[in-house]
Design a protein around this motif. Structure first.
Motif, mmCIF file in Angstrom:
data_model
loop_
_atom_site.group_PDB
_atom_site.id
_atom_site.type_symbol
_atom_site.label_atom_id
_atom_site.label_comp_id
_atom_site.label_asym_id
_atom_site.label_seq_id
_atom_site.Cartn_x
_atom_site.Cartn_y
_atom_site.Cartn_z
ATOM 1 N N LYS A 1 0.772 -1.211 -0.126
ATOM 2 C CA LYS A 1 -0.034 -0.042 -0.133
ATOM 3 C C LYS A 1 0.892 1.035 -0.085
ATOM 4 N N ILE A 2 0.683 2.193 -0.825
ATOM 5 C CA ILE A 2 1.182 3.638 -1.092
ATOM 6 C C ILE A 2 0.674 4.533 -0.245
ATOM 7 N N ILE A 3 1.249 5.133 0.569
ATOM 8 C CA ILE A 3 0.554 6.184 1.597
ATOM 9 C C ILE A 3 1.474 7.462 1.354
ATOM 10 N N CYS A 4 0.817 8.476 0.857
ATOM 11 C CA CYS A 4 0.879 9.876 0.354
ATOM 12 C C CYS A 4 0.579 11.033 1.074
ATOM 13 N N VAL A 5 1.336 12.069 1.554
ATOM 14 C CA VAL A 5 0.821 13.208 2.257
ATOM 15 C C VAL A 5 1.150 14.242 1.351
ATOM 16 N N CYS A 6 0.206 15.168 1.049
ATOM 17 C CA CYS A 6 0.572 16.339 0.361
ATOM 18 C C CYS A 6 -0.126 17.660 0.625
ATOM 19 N N GLY A 7 -0.117 18.623 0.078
ATOM 20 C CA GLY A 7 -0.829 20.002 0.315
ATOM 21 C C GLY A 7 -0.084 20.782 1.225
ATOM 22 N N CYS A 8 -0.872 21.583 2.061
ATOM 23 C CA CYS A 8 -0.103 22.777 2.519
ATOM 24 C C CYS A 8 0.823 22.322 3.986
ATOM 25 N N MET A 9 0.258 21.101 4.500
ATOM 26 C CA MET A 9 1.002 20.816 5.602
ATOM 27 C C MET A 9 2.748 20.557 5.446
ATOM 28 N N PRO A 10 3.006 19.818 4.557
ATOM 29 C CA PRO A 10 4.375 19.625 4.372
ATOM 30 C C PRO A 10 5.242 20.570 3.760
ATOM 31 N N GLN A 11 4.613 21.698 3.431
ATOM 32 C CA GLN A 11 5.228 22.853 3.191
ATOM 33 C C GLN A 11 6.107 23.468 4.240
ATOM 34 N N GLN A 12 5.421 23.018 5.576
ATOM 35 C CA GLN A 12 6.181 23.592 6.821
ATOM 36 C C GLN A 12 7.204 22.865 6.999
ATOM 37 N N GLU A 13 8.426 23.199 7.396
ATOM 38 C CA GLU A 13 9.519 22.176 7.536
ATOM 39 C C GLU A 13 9.224 21.263 8.984
ATOM 40 N N TYR A 14 9.001 21.625 9.801
ATOM 41 C CA TYR A 14 8.738 20.828 11.033
ATOM 42 C C TYR A 14 7.900 19.605 10.651
ATOM 43 N N VAL A 15 6.750 19.967 9.861
ATOM 44 C CA VAL A 15 5.829 18.776 9.506
ATOM 45 C C VAL A 15 6.817 17.642 8.899
ATOM 46 N N THR A 16 7.411 18.117 7.682
ATOM 47 C CA THR A 16 8.096 17.074 6.838
ATOM 48 C C THR A 16 9.064 16.280 7.807
ATOM 49 N N GLU A 17 9.693 16.997 8.607
ATOM 50 C CA GLU A 17 10.783 16.370 9.625
ATOM 51 C C GLU A 17 9.847 15.436 10.392
ATOM 52 N N LYS A 18 8.902 15.915 11.166
ATOM 53 C CA LYS A 18 7.985 14.982 11.839
ATOM 54 C C LYS A 18 7.529 13.610 11.083
ATOM 55 N N ILE A 19 7.314 13.929 9.690
ATOM 56 C CA ILE A 19 6.846 12.669 9.084
ATOM 57 C C ILE A 19 8.006 11.626 8.743
ATOM 58 N N LYS A 20 9.139 12.361 8.674
ATOM 59 C CA LYS A 20 10.482 11.683 8.211
ATOM 60 C C LYS A 20 10.699 10.682 9.444
ATOM 61 N N ARG A 21 10.511 11.420 10.519
ATOM 62 C CA ARG A 21 11.005 10.772 11.922
ATOM 63 C C ARG A 21 10.173 9.861 12.419
ATOM 64 N N SER A 22 8.947 10.305 12.480
ATOM 65 C CA SER A 22 7.773 9.362 13.114
ATOM 66 C C SER A 22 6.897 8.553 12.561
ATOM 67 N N TYR A 23 6.851 8.804 11.084
ATOM 68 C CA TYR A 23 5.787 8.024 10.409
ATOM 69 C C TYR A 23 6.584 7.341 8.984
ATOM 70 N N PRO A 24 7.273 6.370 9.371
ATOM 71 C CA PRO A 24 8.204 5.735 8.334
ATOM 72 C C PRO A 24 7.237 4.861 7.232
#
Ligand code: SF4
Length: 470
Positions: free
Chosen positions: A106-129
């Motif tokens: 299953k492929i999971i994608c997150v897009c839109g306005c949230m990832p445009q904020q650095e802390y969000v992308t970092e959190k996804i990288k770290r906590s949502y593998p």
């Protein structure tokens, strides 16, 4: 900057369309049809973006489902406007881990306005593998190649660079409805209101060329679309970045002159850029441009408006209302209010109350201020206790409810040409007045997407009630 630097070159779009075919061929090797679930949060701009995402997914061979377990691809198109919405997205992204464990492909994608904020992308990288693909608003048009990269390389992809925001024309769109459609005309915002995250996540204003918008609307109308909503964070600044001297009024005229039975709505207008020129065009085309204006005032105090960096005064706002009502007396006016902006005094709140009593909007969208990370207002002093803010908020609601009830009562006995907008499985029917107000009709009457003459028989503070005239 020349106009050409802002448009994605045609060859790049063609490359994305070719990539859709490559993905389609890849998926055709699978034993069953691949299905996608697209979950959209936030504003109408995000809804419009999701229609493009679905268009690309469909071109890549995906069908669609509402069932997470059945989905081979889950995409969350997120909104950053409020912290509460962000927490909800994080909760939903977290919950997908179980579904991914049951289906590793299953492929999971997150897009839109949230990832445009650095802390969000970092959190996804770290906590949502378990999230495979993250892309921001500027990369939407590259979705096919980003997805292909995930499918071929089986590695996580993060694409959030701000490219200075270009305009991409020619991507496929899969529309949710055939009788109504949203058409983005300008993306991004240059205003930097001190409480708002939008300019940081959607970039600077980029207008689409007038010819591209006219072509899209013409195709929609020819295809039977009856209601077209033009979208932009600030539609009134449409065209300021274009080489040709065209503004929002010129665009409205070009659209209103198209043949066909349809109505144009638009949102959102900014009082700083709204003008009597716009109201004159609305007055000139009453059958094509809806008598409706959502004009967010946010506060009735000039000092608070200055602290918000809104670019207009209480007096300028009231003058706009006077001008538009002079031209279109029965226009439907709505607005947004923020209660308890940092530093707002009790007297300044009273100014807001007096403004809404003076204007008498038909409806208000009201919010108690809540700070957004990364905006200047996050650091403003905020001495008013939350209890006081909530009390003020309730007073505002009470006053507005009474106004809405009175304004709605004025409809009783009128006959209006309304668009049948919703019919649910129980046969409940809702139509929209030209000004955009909801009218509950009798059960099992009318046809979705048809204009009908409705006699208004009753009203409440929320809605109108009516019957179709035979
Ligand atoms: S005009 Fe202000 S509130 Fe609206 S999107 Fe732009 S910055 Fe945000």
């Amino acid at each position: 900057m020349s106009r050409n630097t802002k448009q994605v070159p045609k060859e790049e779009i063609i490359k994305q369309l070719e990539t859709c075919d490559i993905v389609r061929q890849l998926l055709a090797k699978k034993p069953k049809e691949r299905k996608a679930l697209v979950d959209t949060y936030g504003c109408q701009q995000n809804e419009a973006d999701s229609e493009q995402i679905c268009g690309m997914l469909s071109q890549m061979g995906y069908g669609f489902t509402d069932n997470v377990e059945e989905a081979d691809l889950v995409l969350l198109n997120t909104c950053a406007i409020r912290e509460h919405a962000e927490q909800r997205v994080f909760g939903n992204v977290g919950a997908l881990v179980h579904s991914k464990r049951r289906n590793k492909d299953k492929i999971i994608c997150v897009c839109g306005c949230m990832p445009q904020q650095e802390y969000v992308t970092e959190k996804i990288k770290r906590s949502y593998p378990h999230v495979d693909l993250v892309f921001g608003t500027h990369k939407l048009w590259q979705f096919p190649s980003l997805l292909l990269s995930v499918l071929q390389n089986k590695k996580r992809v993060f694409a959030i660079e701000d490219e200075g925001g270009r305009v991409a024309e020619g991507l496929p769109v899969l529309r949710k409805f055939s009788y109504k459609a949203s058409v983005p005309i300008v993306n991004g915002c240059n205003n930097f209101c001190t409480y708002c995250i939008v300019p940081y996540v959607r970039g600077r204003e980029r207008s689409r060329e007038i010819e591209d918008i006219v072509r899209e609307v013409k195709d929609l109308v020819n295809g039977g679309c009856r209601e077209i909503t033009l979208l932009g964070q600030n539609v009134n600044s449409y065209g300021k970045d274009l080489e040709k001297a065209k503004d929002f009024s010129d665009l409205l005229i070009a659209l209103a002159q198209l043949d066909g039975d349809f109505l144009i709505r638009f949102m959102t207008s900014h009082p700083k850029d709204a003008s009597d020129k716009l109201f004159a065009v609305m007055e000139q085309y009453p059958n094509k441009i809806a008598p409706q204006l959502h004009l967010p005032v946010q506060s009735g105090s000039t000092r608070v408006l200055t602290a918000m960096n809104r670019g207009y005064t209480r007096e300028k706002y009231l003058e706009l209302i006077r001008q538009v009502r002079a031209r279109i007396p029965d226009i439907t006016l709505t607005s947004d209010i923020i209660v308890g902006f940092p530093g707002e005094t009790q007297e300044e709140f009273e100014e807001t109350l007096s403004l809404i009593e003076l204007v008498e909007f038909e409806a208000l969208f009201t919010f108690v201020f809540s700070a957004r990370k990364g905006t200047p207002a996050e650091h403003f002093e905020d001495p008013m206790p939350i209890v006081q803010k909530k009390e003020n908020f309730q007073r505002l609601l009470d006053v507005q409810n009474e106004i809405s009830e009175r304004k709605h009562a004025e409809y009783i006995g009128k006959t209006l040409r309304c668009l049948v907008d919703q019919i649910d499985e129980k046969g409940n029917v809702i139509a929209r007045t030209p000004g955009g107000r909801r009218v509950h009709l009798e059960k099992d009457c009318g046809k979705l997407g048809e204009f009908v003459d409705v006699s208004i028989t009753n009203a409440s503070k929320w809605s109108l009630f009516g019957v179709i005239q035979k």
